[in-house]
Structures are given as structure tokens and as C-alpha cells.
Design an enzyme around this catalytic site. Structure first.
Site, PDB file in Angstrom:
ATOM      1  N   ARG A 168     -11.345 -15.918 -12.925  1.00  0.00           N
ATOM      2  CA  ARG A 168     -12.763 -14.988 -13.406  1.00  0.00           C
ATOM      3  C   ARG A 168     -12.918 -15.537 -15.060  1.00  0.00           C
ATOM      4  NH1 ARG A 168     -12.118  -8.724 -14.725  1.00  0.00           N
ATOM      5  NH2 ARG A 168     -10.384  -9.574 -15.817  1.00  0.00           N
ATOM      6  N   SER A 218       7.062 -13.456  -1.404  1.00  0.00           N
ATOM      7  CA  SER A 218       8.314 -13.146  -2.264  1.00  0.00           C
ATOM      8  C   SER A 218       9.295 -14.250  -2.783  1.00  0.00           C
ATOM      9  CB  SER A 218       9.405 -12.156  -1.262  1.00  0.00           C
ATOM     10  OG  SER A 218      10.650 -11.902  -1.919  1.00  0.00           O
ATOM     11  N   LYS A 240       6.477  -6.759   3.718  1.00  0.00           N
ATOM     12  CA  LYS A 240       6.657  -7.054   2.484  1.00  0.00           C
ATOM     13  C   LYS A 240       7.158  -5.667   1.954  1.00  0.00           C
ATOM     14  CE  LYS A 240       6.735  -9.544  -1.404  1.00  0.00           C
ATOM     15  NZ  LYS A 240       6.824  -8.632  -2.467  1.00  0.00           N
ATOM     16  N   HIS A 280      10.565  -5.118   2.631  1.00  0.00           N
ATOM     17  CA  HIS A 280      11.553  -6.065   1.822  1.00  0.00           C
ATOM     18  C   HIS A 280      11.667  -5.455   0.267  1.00  0.00           C
ATOM     19  CE1 HIS A 280      11.489  -9.521  -1.133  1.00  0.00           C
ATOM     20  NE2 HIS A 280      12.092  -9.737  -0.220  1.00  0.00           N
ATOM     21  N   ASN A 281      10.458  -5.181  -0.383  1.00  0.00           N
ATOM     22  CA  ASN A 281      11.001  -4.724  -1.546  1.00  0.00           C
ATOM     23  C   ASN A 281      11.637  -3.435  -1.542  1.00  0.00           C
ATOM     24  OD1 ASN A 281       8.749  -6.681  -1.973  1.00  0.00           O
ATOM     25  ND2 ASN A 281       7.848  -5.513  -3.537  1.00  0.00           N
ATOM     26  N   GLU A 306      15.156  -4.208  -1.246  1.00  0.00           N
ATOM     27  CA  GLU A 306      15.363  -5.067  -2.862  1.00  0.00           C
ATOM     28  C   GLU A 306      15.888  -3.892  -3.900  1.00  0.00           C
ATOM     29  OE1 GLU A 306      12.575  -7.023  -6.251  1.00  0.00           O
ATOM     30  OE2 GLU A 306      12.408  -7.713  -4.133  1.00  0.00           O
ATOM     31  N   ARG A 317      14.794  28.278  11.602  1.00  0.00           N
ATOM     32  CA  ARG A 317      13.409  27.939  11.725  1.00  0.00           C
ATOM     33  C   ARG A 317      12.918  28.923  12.862  1.00  0.00           C
ATOM     34  NH1 ARG A 317      11.737  23.284  13.845  1.00  0.00           N
ATOM     35  NH2 ARG A 317       9.631  23.262  12.464  1.00  0.00           N
TER      36      ARG A 317
END
Length: 486
Positions: A44, A139, A193, A196-197, A200, A456
Site C-alpha cells: 500500500r 512459522s 498453525k 502449533h502456536n 508454543e 447433574r
């Protein structure tokens, strides 16, 4: 060779285009160019395009463009455009602008950290318009983007035929295998992903708790703790995160001469992928306790007003600090390894559950393969995870696989000592403790959930199952307490 002109419409020669030239986008573009691909550039702010060419134009063949129309015209068919912009509305705006200038069969790739449900929506919408949409988790941070990341593309399988060779060429390589593969349909790449994070987050929290124990239970300074992590990085805990932990701990502050870690404010920020992971796990009914505790620990660290108000609250009678530093150091190492196994096991459980929920037919071994290099959670023991799923693709949990089962059995006494000692000393270890509780819950012959289900049924007639009969049952709690078949 670099094209200095913005008039690219006469020659569609770029194999791929990158729009969004902040650090990650610029580094991915440079990586592509370094591997012999002609890359069309768009941003941009044209100044960023010119800055990239001025500083790195000698690294490969770049095509400078100013407008979206020029950008698209510079690309060979099927056109491949990688978007590297902020997740959310900004991504939608760029996609819409690109889609209006592209043709049937062209491919738009979102390389940002997008929420996977957004990717599912975008893929379906663009498919209706004859375009391919690929959500590619990337990543490795800035360094990985330039020198070889782990890439997790999800989307139409046919689009990978045109896109895969480019992505595989720039991905990290381990034993000659690229850390990139077609994950599955629509949002699967961004889902993987996201998980994955989440792993991490858990990994970093566990390392942080180990550091905290060295500091507050053993009284070690940053340099001594760095030495421990350096030593650990030569064994089964070898990983990128352990490696950089030692480096961070060794760094000295230029102003004070103190260890940098001692002058950093103890409030960890987050961009949202960890929260997404936990929210998704809740929806899928998957207990990712280690990941959740890591997310909550970051939130607690950032609750500065509450923490300030709580300073001086009673600790109760605290226990004695460990007298055998060598033994406690080994205990922490074992607890870290066992808890790490739990975090990865929970992450892979979530991947399997997501695959089942959305019909993605994901292959867990593929994740272990492409996470071995380039990504933030790369670690030696991912080879073990790959071997486990290669041997048994239907593995119910990593924890019951022979290698990991033995590793936890060897660590369990140390793990318990660490959690008990930390509790007696008033040192918070939420990820260590929750991981151990998860393991104990998993292996327990009987859980208190029987009482929960009875409660319950009492207040909501939610029924229960019996251990000695098939079917559902209900006790007439407000009547004669007899049992009826539901």
C-alpha cells in the site's frame, strides 16, 4: 536482476507475487527471490517496495508494481499471490481487491495468522468466484521467513500442484525433506498453525516455570541458569526455545550491566493465537490444560493493578528450599520434559479432533515432519513423534506410545517432587501442575465425574450411565428415589 520500472503489464514474468511488505512479507519475498523465483512486489505504501528493492534488489529478480492492476498483470498464470498483512478486516479488504482483478484458477494465499474459521469462510466465497484460496500458516518468525520457515498450507489440493514447489523450495529442510506439505482442505492449514502456536505458548510457559524455580528455589542468577539451559540443549530437550532461552539469559543490559531478563517488566503480551487455540479446544471438547494454563499465566502477568494490590498477601507457612541443588536441577529437567510431552500430546489430540469435526482427514505424522525445522517449536523429540505416528497413525495419545510412556515413567517421581516443592515454597507452577494433574486424570481408574453426573441428574434430570448395564438412567430424586430407564 531487478526490474526498476512500474510498467509490468507488458510482461507477465513473475512466478509469484507478495503484497504486504513489512518484515515478514519482505523476508518471504527475499527468500523466494534467493531461490530463483521472480517475485512481483506490492505494498500500500510504495516507499516500502522501493526500500526493499534498494536494499536487497541484488538478491534476485523482483518486479516493482504500484497498483493492484499492475501487480496482477505482472504474474504468470495461474497467478499466485501471497498476502502478508494483519489478520482480520485488513485481510478481507486485500482479498476483495485482488479477487476483483484476478481470473478463474488464480490462487490467493494468506500467509498471516488468520483464524481458521475465517479461512473456511474465505475459501468457500472465493471458490464460488472460481478462485483458489490457500490459508498457509508460516512459522519461524523473521529469521525463518528469510532463511527457511515451516509452512502449513491448507486449501484445494489442485492449487498445491501449482503452489507447492515454490513453497517447498523456500521452506526449511530436514534430512532433505522440506518442512512444508499440503495439510488438507480450506482452513486446515491455519488450524494446524493455531495449534502449533498453542503448543508454543505451553512450551514457553514451562521453560519460564523452570527458570523461576532455579531463581527462587535454588537462588541461581541468570548466568548460572543460562549454563543449565545450554547443557540441556545438548540432550533430549534440544530445541529452538531452549537454545534461545540460554541466549536471552546471557544478555546483559547496556544501561545497568545487569542481566537483561532482570530489567524486563514481567508482563507477557499475546497476539491471540493462544486464546484461539483454547477457545477451539473448548468447542471441540479437548482438554488442552497445559496450553490453557500458559494463556492464563500470560493474562495474570498482565494484570498489573491486581498484582500490585495483592503484594503482601499471606503465603502461609513455607517449606524449606531444596538442599541438593544437583538433584533438584535434574528433577526440574525431568518435569520439563514430561510436561512438554503432555503439551504436544494435547496439541495433537486437538488436531485429530479438528480433523474429525471438519472432515479434513489430517495426517498427524505430517505435522511432526514439517515442525522439525524452521518453526518456533522445532525440537529433537519431534523425530520421536513422527516415528510414533508413522508406526501407528491411529495412536490414541502420544502418552501411551512406548517411548513417551517410558519417558514419563522415568520422570514421574521428579515431576511430583517439583510440583510439591514449588507448592510448599509458594512458587507458581501452573503448567507443571496442570500437566501432572492431566496425566494423573488420564491414568486414573476412576474419576469423581461419577459424582458430577449424579449431581447433574439430581438438579437437571440429565441422566447417567451405569457400570453394570447398558443405556441411560434417571433417579426420581424428588419422588421415591427409585431408578428408571431414561
Amino acid at each position: 536482476m531487478t526490474s526498476a520500472t512500474s510498467d509490468s503489464s507488458s510482461t507477465a514474468r513473475a512466478q509469484i507475487g507478495v503484497t504486504g511488505l513489512a518484515v515478514m512479507g519482505s523476508n518471504i519475498a527475499r527468500n523466494l527471490a534467493r531461490h530463483g523465483h521472480t517475485v512481483a512486489l506490492h505494498n500500500r505504501s510504495i516507499a516500502k517496495t522501493d526500500a526493499l528493492i534498494a536494499e536487497h534488489g541484488d538478491e534476485g529478480d523482483f518486479v516493482r508494481t504500484e497498483t493492484v492492476e499492475e501487480f496482477v498483470a505482472a504474474l504468470q498464470k495461474p497467478r499466485r499471490v501471497l498476502i502478508m498483512v494483519k489478520a482480520g478486516e485488513a485481510t478481507d479488504a486485500v482479498i476483495e481487491e485482488l479477487a476483483g482483478a484476478m481470473e478463474t484458477g488464480d490462487i490467493i494465499i494468506d500467509g498471516g495468522n488468520a483464524l481458521y474459521t475465517d479461512t473456511i469462510r474465505r475459501e468457500a466465497a472465493l471458490r464460488e468466484r472460481g478462485l483458489h484460496f490457500v490459508g498457509a500458516g508460516i512459522s519461524g518468525g523473521e529469521e525463518g521467513a528469510l532463511n527457511g520457515p515451516s509452512i502449513m498450507p491448507g486449501g484445494p489440493k489442485e492449487s498445491y500442484e501449482a503452489l507447492g514447489p515454490l513453497l517447498e523450495s523456500i521452506a526449511a529442510q530436514v534430512d532433505g525433506v522440506p518442512c512444508c506439505t499440503h495439510i488438507g482442505p480450506d482452513g486446515s492449514g491455519h488450524f494446524v498453525k493455531m495449534v502449533h502456536n498453542g503448543i508454543e505458548y505451553a512450551d514457553m510457559q514451562l521453560i519460564g516455570e523452570a527458570y523461576n524455580l532455579f531463581r527462587d528455589a535454588l537462588g541461581y542468577d541468570a548466568d548460572r541458569i543460562a549454563d543449565v539451559f545450554t547443557e540441556w540443549n545438548s540432550g533430549e530437550l534440544e530445541s529452538y526455545l531452549v537454545e534461545i532461552t540460554a541466549e536471552v539469559l546471557q544478555q546483559k543490559d547496556a544501561k545497568t550491566g545487569k542481566p537483561l531478563v532482570d530489567v524486563i517488566v514481567d508482563a507477557a503480551e499475546q497476539k491471540g493465537t493462544g486464546r484461539w487455540t483454547v477457545k477451539s479446544a473448548l468447542d471441540l471438547g479437548v482438554p488442552v490444560t497445559g496450553i490453557a494454563e500458559a494463556v492464563f499465566a500470560r493474562a495474570l502477568s498482565g494484570s498489573r493493578d491486581q498484582r500490585k494490590a495483592a503484594q503482601g498477601l499471606a503465603s502461609g507457612a513455607l517449606g524449606a528450599k531444596p538442599t541438593d541443588a544437583e538433584q533438584f536441577t535434574e528433577d526440574i529437567r525431568q518435569a520439563l520434559y514430561a510436561s512438554k510431552i503432555v503439551a504436544y500430546a494435547q496439541g495433537f489430540d486437538q488436531i485429530r479432533a479438528g480433523s474429525d469435526e471438519y472432515g479434513w482427514d489430517l495426517t498427524p505424522g505430517d505435522m511432526a515432519t514439517i515442525w522439525r525445522g524452521g518453526c518456533i517449536i522445532r525440537a529433537r523429540f519431534l523425530n520421536r513423534i513422527k516415528e510414533a505416528y508413522d508406526t501407528n497413525p491411529a495412536l490414541t495419545s502420544l502418552i501411551v506410545e512406548p517411548y513417551f510412556r517410558e519417558a514419563i515413567e522415568n520422570a514421574i517421581d521428579s515431576w511430583r517432587r517439583v510440583v510439591v516443592t514449588a507448592t510448599q515454597l509458594g512458587i507458581p507452577v501452573p503448567a507443571f501442575a496442570s500437566s501432572l494433574s492431566y496425566y494423573d486424570g488420564l491414568r486414573a481408574e476412576r474419576l469423581p465425574a461419577a459424582l458430577t453426573q449424579g449431581q447433574r441428574d439430581f438438579f437437571g434430570a440429565h441422566t447417567y450411565e451405569r457400570i453394570d448395564a447398558d443405556g441411560k438412567f434417571h433417579t426420581l430424586w424428588s419422588g421415591d428415589h427409585s431408578e428408571v430407564s431414561a
